[in-house]
Design a protein around this motif. Structure first.
Motif, mmCIF file in Angstrom:
data_model
loop_
_atom_site.group_PDB
_atom_site.id
_atom_site.type_symbol
_atom_site.label_atom_id
_atom_site.label_comp_id
_atom_site.label_asym_id
_atom_site.label_seq_id
_atom_site.Cartn_x
_atom_site.Cartn_y
_atom_site.Cartn_z
ATOM 1 N N TYR A 1 1.460 -55.621 5.968
ATOM 2 C CA TYR A 1 2.198 -54.434 6.353
ATOM 3 C C TYR A 1 2.790 -53.739 5.134
ATOM 4 N N GLU A 2 2.772 -52.420 5.188
ATOM 5 C CA GLU A 2 3.303 -51.598 4.116
ATOM 6 C C GLU A 2 4.552 -50.878 4.630
ATOM 7 N N GLU A 3 5.587 -50.831 3.799
ATOM 8 C CA GLU A 3 6.794 -50.096 4.173
ATOM 9 C C GLU A 3 6.628 -48.630 3.798
ATOM 10 N N VAL A 4 6.750 -47.753 4.786
ATOM 11 C CA VAL A 4 6.619 -46.311 4.547
ATOM 12 C C VAL A 4 7.785 -45.603 5.230
ATOM 13 N N ARG A 5 8.431 -44.719 4.486
ATOM 14 C CA ARG A 5 9.551 -43.941 5.035
ATOM 15 C C ARG A 5 9.117 -42.492 5.234
ATOM 16 N N TYR A 6 9.427 -41.948 6.404
ATOM 17 C CA TYR A 6 9.139 -40.549 6.696
ATOM 18 C C TYR A 6 10.458 -39.803 6.886
ATOM 19 N N GLU A 7 10.483 -38.563 6.435
ATOM 20 C CA GLU A 7 11.675 -37.730 6.567
ATOM 21 C C GLU A 7 11.293 -36.383 7.168
ATOM 22 N N GLY A 8 12.154 -35.870 8.022
ATOM 23 C CA GLY A 8 11.845 -34.584 8.638
ATOM 24 C C GLY A 8 13.050 -33.992 9.331
ATOM 25 N N PHE A 9 12.794 -32.893 10.033
ATOM 26 C CA PHE A 9 13.859 -32.154 10.701
ATOM 27 C C PHE A 9 13.572 -32.071 12.197
ATOM 28 N N GLY A 10 14.632 -32.247 12.995
ATOM 29 C CA GLY A 10 14.513 -32.143 14.436
ATOM 30 C C GLY A 10 15.115 -30.856 14.939
#
Length: 248
Positions: free
Chosen positions: A81-90
């Motif tokens: 498993y790879e750690e991936v962070r996503y960022e965005g706007f709601g």
């Protein structure tokens, strides 16, 4: 109360459902396996594994499940498993951080992007949202562990930077690299915490009207329901009426 905390309370209540509980156990097991694989498979010498096991115990995950998850870290040919962070706007321009553990980055990115888009949000670049949050260590204890004054005193002695108490419990914050030592000091006084982990804490929150708040909660629930998503953080406030409606 911050919207993110309210959302987690809703998910906690809904977590009693068998389907939700099974999915939650799977995510907890994945974190235990990854933590054990990245360090020693002994929680005494692996702070991340210790935190993962504490989180699993807090959700009443069976001991056998925990032990199997640790064992999988040493299995040959197991998933990586790879750690991936996503960022965005709601909706309403709120910031959302999504932490994942995935064995297929393309699949996870597509699914996370689709959830944002479907709910009126949009995925941004790494760093587009995280500057609005602080990266901190968080230690949680139930409200009945101690009164607010006792907990503040213990927090100061343990080296914590902040302590926030409410009817829902006590939240103690520290620098990320001090989390393990602060948690150990508090554990010596109060016993094992409900949780001890690294989190993203909003610097400020954005107030949402009821309509946008409902949409945000649906988006966060869809993200939380995704198998690859481990944690979701957002910086919003909502009214108690929305909380009551979504909790029903």
């Amino acid at each position: 109360m911050a919207g993110h905390s309210q959302f987690k309370n809703i998910m906690y209540r809904k977590g009693a459902q068998d389907k939700k509980r099974a999915k939650m156990f799977a995510k907890l097991a994945k974190e235990i396996t990854v933590a054990a694989k990245m360090g020693l498979p002994d929680p005494e010498y692996n702070p991340r594994l210790r935190a993962a096991i504490q989180a699993a115990r807090a959700e009443n995950m069976p001991k056998d499940n925990i032990e199997r998850a640790i064992k999988r870290s040493t299995d040959q040919g197991g998933e990586n498993y790879e750690e991936v962070r996503y960022e965005g706007f709601g909706p309403g321009g709120i910031g959302v951080i999504v932490e994942t553990l995935t064995d297929n980055r393309n699949r996870t990115a597509g699914e996370v992007r689709a959830i944002f888009t479907k709910n009126g949000g949009n995925l941004g670049e790494t760093g587009s949202v995280s500057f609005m949050f602080d990266r901190l260590g968080l230690i949680e204890y139930p409200a009945e562990t101690a009164n607010a004054d006792e907990m503040i005193e213990a927090a100061i002695e343990a080296g914590a930077d902040d302590c926030q108490s409410s009817a829902d419990g006590h939240e103690l914050y520290s620098a990320p690299d001090a989390l393990h030592e602060v948690a150990k000091a508090l554990e010596a006084r109060f016993g094992e915490p409900r949780a001890a982990r690294i989190v993203w804490k909003p610097q400020n929150t954005i107030g949402l009207d009821d309509e946008k708040a409902e949409t945000v909660l649906k988006m966060l629930e869809a993200l939380d329901d995704n198998d690859d998503v481990q944690q979701v953080y957002a910086n919003f406030e909502m009214s108690d009426s929305v909380l009551e409606k979504m909790s029903a």
